[in-house]
Design a protein around this motif. Sequence first.
Motif, PDB file in Angstrom:
ATOM      1  N   TYR A   1       2.029  -7.240  16.735  1.00 14.60           N
ATOM      2  CA  TYR A   1       2.349  -6.381  15.535  1.00 14.60           C
ATOM      3  C   TYR A   1       3.353  -4.988  16.038  1.00 14.60           C
ATOM      4  CZ  TYR A   1       2.158  -2.452  12.097  1.00 14.60           C
ATOM      5  OH  TYR A   1       2.535  -1.562  11.178  1.00 14.60           O
TER       6      TYR A   1
ATOM      7  N   ASN B   1      -5.509  -7.010   4.826  1.00 15.86           N
ATOM      8  CA  ASN B   1      -4.244  -7.684   5.058  1.00 15.86           C
ATOM      9  C   ASN B   1      -4.582  -9.030   5.986  1.00 15.86           C
ATOM     10  OD1 ASN B   1      -2.610  -6.163   3.807  1.00 15.86           O
ATOM     11  ND2 ASN B   1      -1.505  -5.191   5.563  1.00 15.86           N
TER      12      ASN B   1
ATOM     13  N   TYR C   1       0.915  -1.376   0.006  1.00 13.90           N
ATOM     14  CA  TYR C   1       0.103   0.075  -0.024  1.00 13.90           C
ATOM     15  C   TYR C   1       1.004   1.403  -0.053  1.00 13.90           C
ATOM     16  CZ  TYR C   1      -3.255   3.419   2.007  1.00 13.90           C
ATOM     17  OH  TYR C   1      -4.285   4.535   2.096  1.00 13.90           O
ATOM     18  N   LEU C   2       1.685   1.538   1.006  1.00 17.09           N
ATOM     19  CA  LEU C   2       2.764   2.459   0.763  1.00 17.09           C
ATOM     20  C   LEU C   2       3.915   2.453  -0.018  1.00 17.09           C
ATOM     21  CD1 LEU C   2       3.764   5.102   2.192  1.00 17.09           C
ATOM     22  CD2 LEU C   2       4.711   3.656   4.194  1.00 17.09           C
TER      23      LEU C   2
ATOM     24  N   ARG D   1      -2.154  -0.185  -4.835  1.00 17.97           N
ATOM     25  CA  ARG D   1      -2.280  -1.437  -3.941  1.00 17.97           C
ATOM     26  C   ARG D   1      -3.227  -0.927  -2.709  1.00 17.97           C
ATOM     27  NH1 ARG D   1      -1.827  -4.302   1.097  1.00 17.97           N
ATOM     28  NH2 ARG D   1      -3.399  -5.727   0.662  1.00 17.97           N
TER      29      ARG D   1
ATOM     30  N   ARG E   1      -5.734  -0.683   0.290  1.00 19.24           N
ATOM     31  CA  ARG E   1      -6.271  -1.411   1.524  1.00 19.24           C
ATOM     32  C   ARG E   1      -7.547  -0.816   1.864  1.00 19.24           C
ATOM     33  NH1 ARG E   1      -1.597  -1.718   6.070  1.00 19.24           N
ATOM     34  NH2 ARG E   1      -3.400  -2.693   7.110  1.00 19.24           N
TER      35      ARG E   1
ATOM     36  N   LEU F   1      -2.193   5.311   7.939  1.00 17.76           N
ATOM     37  CA  LEU F   1      -2.031   5.885   6.739  1.00 17.76           C
ATOM     38  C   LEU F   1      -3.595   5.812   6.126  1.00 17.76           C
ATOM     39  CD1 LEU F   1       0.817   4.205   4.996  1.00 17.76           C
ATOM     40  CD2 LEU F   1       0.745   6.260   6.378  1.00 17.76           C
TER      41      LEU F   1
ATOM     42  N   LEU G   1       9.818  -1.414   4.153  1.00 13.80           N
ATOM     43  CA  LEU G   1       8.694  -1.398   4.555  1.00 13.80           C
ATOM     44  C   LEU G   1       8.247  -2.761   4.631  1.00 13.80           C
ATOM     45  CD1 LEU G   1       7.667   1.179   1.755  1.00 13.80           C
ATOM     46  CD2 LEU G   1       8.469   1.840   4.185  1.00 13.80           C
TER      47      LEU G   1
ATOM     48  N   LYS H   1       7.741  -4.236  16.025  1.00 14.63           N
ATOM     49  CA  LYS H   1       8.244  -3.074  15.358  1.00 14.63           C
ATOM     50  C   LYS H   1       9.189  -2.326  16.590  1.00 14.63           C
ATOM     51  CE  LYS H   1       6.515  -2.680  11.294  1.00 14.63           C
ATOM     52  NZ  LYS H   1       7.115  -2.431  10.181  1.00 14.63           N
TER      53      LYS H   1
ATOM     54  N   ASP I   1       9.827  -7.448  -2.985  1.00 16.41           N
ATOM     55  CA  ASP I   1       8.876  -7.938  -2.199  1.00 16.41           C
ATOM     56  C   ASP I   1       8.342  -9.586  -2.475  1.00 16.41           C
ATOM     57  OD1 ASP I   1       5.953  -5.730  -1.567  1.00 16.41           O
ATOM     58  OD2 ASP I   1       5.517  -8.013  -1.632  1.00 16.41           O
TER      59      ASP I   1
ATOM     60  N   ASP J   1      11.968 -12.920  -0.497  1.00 21.01           N
ATOM     61  CA  ASP J   1      11.534 -12.803   1.057  1.00 21.01           C
ATOM     62  C   ASP J   1      12.824 -12.106   1.764  1.00 21.01           C
ATOM     63  OD1 ASP J   1      11.006 -13.202   3.568  1.00 21.01           O
ATOM     64  OD2 ASP J   1      10.163 -15.383   3.070  1.00 21.01           O
ATOM     65  N   VAL J   2      12.356 -11.236   2.736  1.00 21.87           N
ATOM     66  CA  VAL J   2      13.607 -10.436   3.454  1.00 21.87           C
ATOM     67  C   VAL J   2      14.049 -11.294   4.391  1.00 21.87           C
ATOM     68  CG1 VAL J   2      12.556  -8.008   3.467  1.00 21.87           C
ATOM     69  CG2 VAL J   2      11.645  -9.597   4.934  1.00 21.87           C
TER      70      VAL J   2
HETATM   71  N1  LIG Z   1      -0.547   1.350   6.748  1.00 18.22           N
HETATM   72  C1  LIG Z   1      -0.209   2.032   7.935  1.00 18.22           C
HETATM   73  O1  LIG Z   1      -1.337   2.609   8.302  1.00 18.22           O
HETATM   74  C2  LIG Z   1       0.947   1.807   8.520  1.00 18.22           C
HETATM   75  C3  LIG Z   1       1.364   2.655   9.707  1.00 18.22           C
HETATM   76  C4  LIG Z   1       2.414   2.622  10.335  1.00 18.22           C
HETATM   77  C5  LIG Z   1       3.323   1.806   9.887  1.00 18.22           C
HETATM   78  N2  LIG Z   1       3.147   1.234   8.531  1.00 18.22           N
HETATM   79  C6  LIG Z   1       4.324   0.509   8.328  1.00 18.22           C
HETATM   80  O2  LIG Z   1       4.508   0.802   6.709  1.00 18.22           O
HETATM   81  C7  LIG Z   1       5.108  -0.569   6.117  1.00 18.22           C
HETATM   82  C8  LIG Z   1       4.184  -0.469   4.813  1.00 18.22           C
HETATM   83  O3  LIG Z   1       2.698  -0.991   5.405  1.00 18.22           O
HETATM   84  P1  LIG Z   1       1.556  -1.010   4.236  1.00 18.22           P
HETATM   85  O4  LIG Z   1       0.489  -0.388   4.765  1.00 18.22           O
HETATM   86  O5  LIG Z   1       2.247  -0.554   2.839  1.00 18.22           O
HETATM   87  O6  LIG Z   1       1.460  -2.470   4.377  1.00 18.22           O
HETATM   88  P2  LIG Z   1       1.232  -3.527   3.146  1.00 18.22           P
HETATM   89  O7  LIG Z   1       0.882  -4.899   3.886  1.00 18.22           O
HETATM   90  O8  LIG Z   1       0.624  -3.038   2.158  1.00 18.22           O
HETATM   91  O9  LIG Z   1       2.575  -4.010   2.509  1.00 18.22           O
HETATM   92  C9  LIG Z   1       3.761  -4.638   3.201  1.00 18.22           C
HETATM   93  C10 LIG Z   1       4.345  -5.425   2.025  1.00 18.22           C
HETATM   94  O10 LIG Z   1       5.234  -6.033   2.447  1.00 18.22           O
HETATM   95  C11 LIG Z   1       5.400  -7.200   1.699  1.00 18.22           C
HETATM   96  N3  LIG Z   1       6.141  -8.487   2.326  1.00 18.22           N
HETATM   97  C12 LIG Z   1       5.443  -9.215   3.437  1.00 18.22           C
HETATM   98  N4  LIG Z   1       6.340 -10.019   4.032  1.00 18.22           N
HETATM   99  C13 LIG Z   1       7.511  -9.967   3.242  1.00 18.22           C
HETATM  100  C14 LIG Z   1       8.564 -10.586   3.230  1.00 18.22           C
HETATM  101  N5  LIG Z   1       8.857 -11.743   4.099  1.00 18.22           N
HETATM  102  N6  LIG Z   1       9.510 -10.435   2.338  1.00 18.22           N
HETATM  103  C15 LIG Z   1       9.370  -9.303   1.548  1.00 18.22           C
HETATM  104  N7  LIG Z   1       8.176  -8.595   1.378  1.00 18.22           N
HETATM  105  C16 LIG Z   1       7.185  -8.938   2.161  1.00 18.22           C
HETATM  106  C17 LIG Z   1       4.174  -7.563   1.291  1.00 18.22           C
HETATM  107  O11 LIG Z   1       3.828  -8.419   0.152  1.00 18.22           O
HETATM  108  C18 LIG Z   1       3.574  -6.187   1.240  1.00 18.22           C
HETATM  109  O12 LIG Z   1       3.686  -5.735  -0.263  1.00 18.22           O
HETATM  110  C19 LIG Z   1       5.014  -1.542   6.940  1.00 18.22           C
HETATM  111  O13 LIG Z   1       6.538  -1.758   7.686  1.00 18.22           O
HETATM  112  C20 LIG Z   1       3.910  -0.893   8.221  1.00 18.22           C
HETATM  113  O14 LIG Z   1       4.446  -1.533   9.391  1.00 18.22           O
HETATM  114  C21 LIG Z   1       1.969   1.103   8.053  1.00 18.22           C
END
Ligand SMILES: NC(=O)c1ccc[n+]([C@@H]2O[C@H](COP(=O)([O-])OP(=O)(O)OC[C@H]3O[C@@H](n4cnc5c(N)ncnc54)[C@H](O)[C@@H]3O)[C@@H](O)[C@H]2O)c1
Length: 330
Positions: free
Chosen positions: A142, A317, A14-15, A177, A179, A171, A74, A146, A34, A54-55
Amino acid sequence: MRFTRVLVTGGQGYLGSVVVDLLSRSGFEVVSLDSGYVTDTRAALPHVTYVQGDVLDPASWQTALADVEAVVHLAAIVGDPACGVDEDLAMRTNYLGTIRVVEACRKFGVGRIVFASTCSNYGSTEGEQVDVWSPLNPQSVYAQTKVLAEHYLLSPHGGGPEPCILRFATLHGLSPRMRFDLAVNIMTASALAQGRIVVQGGSQWRPFIHVRDAASAILKCLRRRPGSQAVVYNCGSNEENYLIKDLAELIRHEVPGSVTDILGDVQDLRNYRVDFSLIRQTLSFTNSFRVVDGVREIRDAMMNGAYDDYLSPRYSNHLRALDVSHQGAL
Ligand SMILES: NC(=O)c1ccc[n+]([C@@H]2O[C@H](COP(=O)([O-])OP(=O)(O)OC[C@H]3O[C@@H](n4cnc5c(N)ncnc54)[C@H](O)[C@@H]3O)[C@@H](O)[C@H]2O)c1
């Protein structure tokens, strides 16, 4: 001019998909890494290199770090419900995954890592305003993942990348993408589709930030001077702290004909009002969008026929994690 090569983990999320686009348009050479954990479509922006990996398994992708100057990390299992599906996987992905990324950065001489953390690390603060020096009080696996990842990034490990940690507000807004498991997005969608906004309790505080503003903050971190003093920032803005019941009222106002349904006063373990002065003062970060802008763009997109299936698992998610866990069990 392309001046810096950056790797974005979670670049299809998403981000991440908004970040990858912004960095690419800002002259960075971008590599997205990703695993496809929550994204089943392959984004394909020109000028961006997409790597599937995979990270937790850097051996399979770390050559993509050659000549990379900074990593935006991310990738994670995101959100309390998604992490609750498989807590062990969440801990490994979010904590151990961060360690693996840092180790790979060290090996390839990557100078900087920008890490996406969360304001939910503060947990419940009884409406007191918290700043980056306030104690952390994670209320979910979660948030625990972090906090641990932050702790690792802030520990000295000779020659590692310089960390810049952004504790994001929740967010909102449109992303390639999408959410619909985020408060503003789901409340707007349900106001439009069901004519109803359901609120649990409503007297809890929560800060919000538009997804494009969050991406801009990451850009600021990449551009800040090396060795800058602050390494942890709350990322958002002071005027974007809302009581959930006021958020519902704002959305009701923007979606004529909708009603608000407040379901008793439940105890929400996440209740935090956050001070974002540091990022404004140190990085000159200011938001360009407010919650109302996210509400309006989602409302307009839905009125134009996008997201009729906003309840589909691909926008959630939690439902996606349940699918993955179910497939693993077969
Ligand atoms: N969305 C929010 O409100 C929010 C708020 C605070 C922090 N964050 C942080 O921002 C970041 C992005 O969040 P988001 O909302 O885009 O979530 P998201 O779930 O849309 O994105 C996470 C991405 O990580 C990928 N991923 C998961 N496991 C993986 C792995 N093992 N190896 C490689 N890729 C992997 C997923 O496929 C996905 O594309 C995250 O770290 C989240 O904790 C988000």
